[in-house]
Design a protein around this motif. Structure first.
Motif, short mmCIF file in Angstrom:
data_model
loop_
_atom_site.label_atom_id
_atom_site.label_comp_id
_atom_site.label_asym_id
_atom_site.label_seq_id
_atom_site.Cartn_x
_atom_site.Cartn_y
_atom_site.Cartn_z
N GLU A 134 0.97 -1.16 -0.02
CA GLU A 134 0.24 -0.14 -0.10
C GLU A 134 0.92 1.02 -0.11
N THR A 135 2.06 1.12 0.74
CA THR A 135 2.86 2.33 0.78
C THR A 135 3.39 2.41 -0.67
N ARG A 136 3.88 1.53 -1.19
CA ARG A 136 4.58 1.66 -2.31
C ARG A 136 3.51 2.35 -3.43
N PHE A 137 2.19 1.82 -3.32
CA PHE A 137 1.24 2.35 -4.25
C PHE A 137 1.05 3.88 -4.15
N PHE A 138 0.70 4.08 -2.89
CA PHE A 138 0.88 5.46 -2.77
C PHE A 138 1.91 6.42 -2.99
N GLN A 139 3.19 6.04 -2.86
CA GLN A 139 4.28 6.51 -3.18
C GLN A 139 4.21 7.00 -4.73
N GLN A 141 1.88 7.04 -6.50
CA GLN A 141 0.77 7.89 -7.15
C GLN A 141 1.11 9.30 -6.63
N ARG A 142 1.45 9.46 -5.39
CA ARG A 142 1.74 10.79 -4.82
C ARG A 142 2.82 11.59 -5.05
N ASP A 143 3.96 10.61 -4.76
CA ASP A 143 5.53 11.27 -4.57
C ASP A 143 6.30 11.39 -5.76
N ARG A 148 10.72 9.80 -3.69
CA ARG A 148 11.00 8.10 -3.54
C ARG A 148 12.37 8.02 -3.10
N THR A 151 13.22 8.85 0.23
CA THR A 151 12.50 7.82 1.19
C THR A 151 13.49 6.40 0.99
#
Length: 188
Positions: A134-139, A141-143, A148, A151
């Motif tokens: 989930e974190t990877r997915f949001f990264q 999409q958002r970052d 990235r 991070t």
């Protein structure tokens, strides 16, 4: 190291950890060799004792796409293949020389049969994997790629220098040229 890893979950008795060690084996994997390749059945899990792995798949254009790195004290498996018994859709390759503590699927089943703590452990690992996904997915999409990259540096500063640029660029979804520009702007 192994004892400390399992103690950190506050689940296992020393006897349960020793039982795990009886079922497990140490495997050395050379740089560029595979833990599993796309199309194989995953019949074992590993705990990375040392080294770095990358997980990747092959795109329709024949290009390998790195989507995950595994560092020491992380579990490694082609999880969907391990659970379903279907061929793996991913490959896991050592990008440095590595040591794994290996546990065969039959041994996992035996541990689960002997103690509810192993079932709890597997649930925790599955939850951690989900949260990481989930974190990877949001990264993605958002970052930005730079965020990235920062991070990754923040979370794994001791290992980042050992990851070849083409794998970092693939992981970040950018070209090596773009990665070089980002690296110039980001200080370690």
């Amino acid at each position: 190291m192994i004892h400390d890893y399992f103690r950190s979950f506050n689940l296992f008795s020393e006897d349960e950890i020793e039982e795990f060690l009886k079922f497990s084996e140490l495997r050395l994997i050379n740089k560029n060799d595979y833990f599993i390749q796309e199309g194989e059945l995953c019949k074992e899990v590993g705990l990375v004792k040392s080294g770095i792995f990358r997980s990747f798949y092959t795109s329709d254009e024949g290009k390998d796409m790195t989507y995950c790195f595994r560092f020491p004290n992380h579990m490694i498996a082609a999880y969907s293949s391990f659970v379903s018994g279907c061929p793996s859709k991913e490959s896991m390759q050592a990008i440095t020389n590595a040591e794994l503590i290996i546990l065969k699927k039959e041994a996992v089943d035996e541990l689960v049969k002997n103690s509810i703590n192993w079932t709890k452990f597997l649930k925790i690992i599955a939850e951690q994997e989900y949260l990481e996904l989930e974190t990877r997915f949001f990264q993605l999409q958002r970052d930005s790629a730079a965020q990235r990259y920062e991070t990754l540096i923040k979370n794994h500063p001791d290992y980042i220098q050992n990851i070849p640029l083409q794998y970092l660029a693939s992981y970040l979804g950018i070209t090596q040229r773009h990665l070089s520009r980002i690296r110039k702007d980001v200080s370690f």
